[in-house]
Design a protein around this motif. Structure first.
Motif, PDB file in Angstrom:
ATOM      1  N   ASN B 342       7.559  14.271 -19.441  1.00 30.88           N
ATOM      2  CA  ASN B 342       7.723  13.839 -18.054  1.00 30.88           C
ATOM      3  C   ASN B 342       8.216  14.989 -17.166  1.00 30.88           C
ATOM      4  O   ASN B 342       9.316  15.501 -17.359  1.00 30.88           O
ATOM      5  N   MET B 419      10.976  11.860  -2.490  1.00 32.28           N
ATOM      6  CA  MET B 419      10.288  10.620  -2.867  1.00 32.28           C
ATOM      7  C   MET B 419       9.845   9.841  -1.631  1.00 32.28           C
ATOM      8  O   MET B 419      10.570   9.718  -0.658  1.00 32.28           O
ATOM      9  N   TYR B 471       5.208   0.944  -4.181  1.00 36.06           N
ATOM     10  CA  TYR B 471       4.575   2.189  -4.640  1.00 36.06           C
ATOM     11  C   TYR B 471       5.575   3.332  -4.487  1.00 36.06           C
ATOM     12  O   TYR B 471       6.358   3.348  -3.538  1.00 36.06           O
ATOM     13  N   ALA B 473       5.858   7.748  -4.797  1.00 35.16           N
ATOM     14  CA  ALA B 473       5.300   9.081  -5.066  1.00 35.16           C
ATOM     15  C   ALA B 473       6.439  10.085  -4.921  1.00 35.16           C
ATOM     16  O   ALA B 473       7.405   9.838  -4.194  1.00 35.16           O
ATOM     17  N   ASP B 474       6.367  11.189  -5.628  1.00 32.75           N
ATOM     18  CA  ASP B 474       7.348  12.253  -5.431  1.00 32.75           C
ATOM     19  C   ASP B 474       6.614  13.577  -5.465  1.00 32.75           C
ATOM     20  O   ASP B 474       5.387  13.616  -5.550  1.00 32.75           O
ATOM     21  N   ASP B 478       1.857  11.041  -7.764  1.00 31.28           N
ATOM     22  CA  ASP B 478       1.898   9.652  -7.333  1.00 31.28           C
ATOM     23  C   ASP B 478       2.062   8.758  -8.548  1.00 31.28           C
ATOM     24  O   ASP B 478       1.265   8.804  -9.477  1.00 31.28           O
ATOM     25  N   HIS B 479       3.114   7.947  -8.559  1.00 29.80           N
ATOM     26  CA  HIS B 479       3.321   7.043  -9.692  1.00 29.80           C
ATOM     27  C   HIS B 479       2.533   5.758  -9.544  1.00 29.80           C
ATOM     28  O   HIS B 479       2.455   4.974 -10.478  1.00 29.80           O
ATOM     29  N   VAL B 482       4.410   0.552  -8.967  1.00 32.91           N
ATOM     30  CA  VAL B 482       5.400   0.581 -10.047  1.00 32.91           C
ATOM     31  C   VAL B 482       6.415  -0.551  -9.973  1.00 32.91           C
ATOM     32  O   VAL B 482       7.279  -0.656 -10.833  1.00 32.91           O
ATOM     33  N   SER B 502       8.621  -0.300 -13.292  1.00 34.96           N
ATOM     34  CA  SER B 502       8.339   0.628 -14.392  1.00 34.96           C
ATOM     35  C   SER B 502       9.597   1.440 -14.693  1.00 34.96           C
ATOM     36  O   SER B 502      10.264   1.931 -13.794  1.00 34.96           O
ATOM     37  N   ARG B 504       9.855   4.273 -15.761  1.00 35.86           N
ATOM     38  CA  ARG B 504       9.718   5.672 -15.362  1.00 35.86           C
ATOM     39  C   ARG B 504      10.485   5.972 -14.081  1.00 35.86           C
ATOM     40  O   ARG B 504      10.938   7.084 -13.861  1.00 35.86           O
ATOM     41  N   VAL B 505      10.561   4.979 -13.196  1.00 35.30           N
ATOM     42  CA  VAL B 505      11.153   5.235 -11.880  1.00 35.30           C
ATOM     43  C   VAL B 505      12.508   4.561 -11.717  1.00 35.30           C
ATOM     44  O   VAL B 505      13.083   4.570 -10.635  1.00 35.30           O
ATOM     45  N   ARG B 508      16.324   5.780  -9.812  1.00 33.42           N
ATOM     46  CA  ARG B 508      15.996   6.772  -8.802  1.00 33.42           C
ATOM     47  C   ARG B 508      16.165   6.179  -7.402  1.00 33.42           C
ATOM     48  O   ARG B 508      15.562   6.644  -6.466  1.00 33.42           O
TER      49      ARG B 508
END
Lengths: 81, 578
Positions: B342, B419, B471, B473-474, B478-479, B482, B502, B504-505, B508
């Motif tokens: 990641n 982000m 949604y 993005a960073d 783009d994730h 999520v 998700s 993953r995010v 944050r």
């Protein structure tokens, strides 16, 4: 590609390699005009040109180019060969 | 100025040849106090090698003064008491040689004994140079030359003792035998560009400079006793394909059935082979520890829980996890190599722990071995009995490790991610994706209702209900979609029937961002409060206290509420609207 387009890209490689501004470079710029451009640096320059254009330059001609315009012409010649 | 170079790289594993040239030139010129005095001498032009040594030293976080010996003067430099090396002293001497220094011109039909004698004479000329330096305390980094490339007669060259190829084979073995205290830098496999030799007497092509710098860094770590000892690994999509918390042990990709599974198995085998060579393994993962361990019980998992001397699974940031690993194993934080697929986790560690070597594995498991190998992180000059026994030793020591919460400056890191978020009611074409997430999200899932697409669509059509999508993005990418929320108006409240995100995010501040949208939506529907529930499953511990953390008040067992008109500034977020 037009030779002027090639020259612009040659200038960009010189700029990336020696940290000089593109605007200060012309077709007549020689190694003597750029600080740090010695024989070792010239090999780095040749490699930079080769990867930028995806060509392989003949050794002696690449070592002999006297200014940026000559290099642009050599790139064009190699591409057309 | 080592920091300048590190920042210029910005996460790329190696500098380019041009960067090595430009930064090396700058470093050679810069005067100032230095940690290391390094003399570079050799039989060929070493201006380029000297630049690469300067860059390698800087990337290892050290400052250096580099002294370039006159062309071809490697023997004089060592033997002459008046040379710059002998008079000025040095911490490290880099000796640049190539095959021409080891191959003796001789009759092609010379016997093996004659060849051995010639090789011994060559090796002795090296030994004399090394001996002259032993008393000065300098560490010698000796290029171990690559074999010449010309094929001549092919296989016959291997059978012919006097061929350059055979002479080199014998010479390399003899050099390694003759120099147990010498640090050898293997030149095999570096691109050879004949023009570099004809034009500047360089023994390898400039194209190979990045690889050369990686190898030189390995040699410098040996010379300065700063070897890397620990490999800290992520789990999901690093040691197996998929997310163990969501896919379960039967759902992760591992083993010979699929190409992806085969690649992850091969990577595990590589990691296990490093452990057999004395590298200490650790896990640094965002997971529930018990669930994470089940991945290592997969029938095709070559790595077992007991292969890891430290097992750091938590939802706090990974910089903290790596600090705890260093503490538990009682090693310096700078002896850790951290590998993760990641890019965000890698960036966080680079930012917060610049002394940790970070290997960004990316998304293709087929190249994981190549990416980890290319850094030369675990290069060693020889393995000992202690190395072979180290794994067992650390497993025992790890039993006593006590984890301790630790925090770096997370806020400024999150701000630096740049982000951008979107949270709004779902459109018709997004409902299938919402249902898909309902079906597979286990961890950040407050109620685990598993609504299917028809049920989701029914909520979306109601005037008193809402389906939200989030949604994110960073700067790394783009994730996508999520997070999803399903809310239903219930009297004066908007009740959150389902909320997924998700992992993953997670952590944050996206949860704050989404909650703000939930509060706005509630107000729009005429609700005065938002009500949320937590329904425990075996996998959603991570959100057990979510509503507490979002400023909700507990009003019953596993039920919370928050007033819609309350100021939302406590829901701090680093995410701006897209």
């Amino acid at each position: 590609m037009e030779q002027t387009g090639i020259l612009d890209q040659v200038k960009q490689v010189v700029s990336d390699t020696f940290g000089v501004s593109v605007g200060s470079l012309t077709a007549e710029t020689t190694a003597n005009d750029v600080e740090g451009w010695d024989s070792v640096a010239h090999l780095i320059f040749i490699n930079g040109i080769e990867s930028a254009f995806g060509v392989r330059l003949p050794m002696q001609q690449a070592l002999d180019v006297s200014n940026l315009g000559d290099m642009a012409k050599l790139v064009q010649d190699v591409r057309q060969a | 100025m080592p920091q300048t170079l590190q920042h210029a790289l910005n996460g790329r594993p190696q500098p380019t040849a041009v960067e090595i040239f430009t930064h090396g030139t700058r470093l050679l010129k810069s005067a100032g106090p230095s940690d290391l005095r390094i003399v570079v001498a050799g039989s060929s032009t070493i201006d380029m090698v000297a630049r690469a040594v300067a860059v390698a030293t800087a990337l290892e976080g050290r400052t250096s003064e580099i002294i370039i010996s006159p062309f071809g003067a490697w023997q004089q430099e060592a033997l002459d008491p008046m040379s710059s090396l002998r008079r000025g002293g040095a911490d490290i001497l880099v000796l640049v040689n190539d095959w021409r220094d080891l191959v003796t011109p001789m009759r092609l039909d010379a016997t093996l004994d004659e060849v051995r004698t010639a090789v011994a004479a060559k090796v002795k000329s090296f030994r004399v140079v090394w001996d002259a330096l032993v008393t000065t305390g300098v560490r010698v980094i000796q290029h171990l030359p690559a074999e010449p490339l010309a094929r001549y007669a092919g296989i016959a060259e291997r059978r012919l003792p006097a061929s350059p190829l055979s002479q080199m084979r014998l010479a390399i073995d003899a050099l390694l035998d003759a120099g147990p205290e010498i640090i050898f830098l293997d030149m095999a496999g570096l691109v050879v560009d004949p023009r570099a030799w004809y034009g500047a007497k360089l023994t390898f092509g400039q194209q190979a400079l990045p690889e050369y710098v990686a190898r030189m860094r390995g040699a410098l770590r040996t010379a300065t006793s700063r070897a890397k000892k620990v490999l800290a690994l992520d789990l999901d999509n690093t040691l197996w394909g998929g997310v163990i918390g969501d896919d379960g042990v039967s759902g992760i990709k591992l083993g010979p059935e699929t190409p992806t599974g085969s690649a992850f198995t091969a990577f595990q085998a590589y990691v296990k082979a490093l452990a057999a060579r004395g590298i200490i393994l650790a896990v640094c993962s965002k997971n529930e520890p018990e669930i994470a361990e089940t991945g290592l019980s997969h029938p095709h998992s070559l790595l077992q829980r007991s292969d890891f001397a430290a097992f750091e699974c938590s939802w706090s940031d990974k910089a903290g996890g790596l600090r705890r690993i260093a503490q538990a194993l009682n090693v310096g934080i700078d002896s850790i190599v951290f590998a993760d697929d990641n890019p965000v986790e890698c960036a966080l560690v680079r930012e917060m722990l610049p002394e940790v070597a970070v290997v960004e594995l990316g998304g293709d498991p087929a190249v994981f071995i190549e990416k980890l190998d290319a850094g030369c992180w675990f290069d060693s000059q020889g393995l000992s009995r202690e190395d072979f026994a180290r794994g067992a030793l650390y497993q025992a020591r790890a039993e006593a490790s006590a984890a301790q919460a630790s925090s770096g400056d997370l806020g400024s890191f999150l701000a630096s991610l740049d982000m951008k978020g979107v949270a709004r009611p779902a459109q018709a074409d997004e409902l299938a994706r919402v249902a898909q997430l309902e079906g597979k999200t286990n961890q950040f899932n407050l109620t685990t209702r598993r609504y299917d697409q028809a049920q989701v669509a029914a909520f979306a059509e109601r005037d008193d209900a809402v389906v939200l999508v989030g949604y994110l993005a960073d700067k790394f990418g783009d994730h996508g979609l999520v997070s999803t929320v399903i809310g239903v108006k219930d009297g004066d409240a908007l009740s959150i029937e389902s909320w997924l995100m998700s992992c993953r995010v997670f952590s944050r501040t996206f949860e704050h961002y989404v909650m703000r949208e939930i509060l706005v939506t509630a107000g729009r529907l005429g609700a005065r409060r938002v009500v949320g529930r937590y329904e425990r499953t075996s996998k959603n511990d991570v959100v057990a206290d979510l509503y507490d953390r979002l400023g909700f008040k507990r009003i019953g067992e596993d039920v919370w509420e928050r007033a819609v008109d309350r100021d939302a500034t406590d829901l701090e977020t680093c995410i701006t609207a897209r």
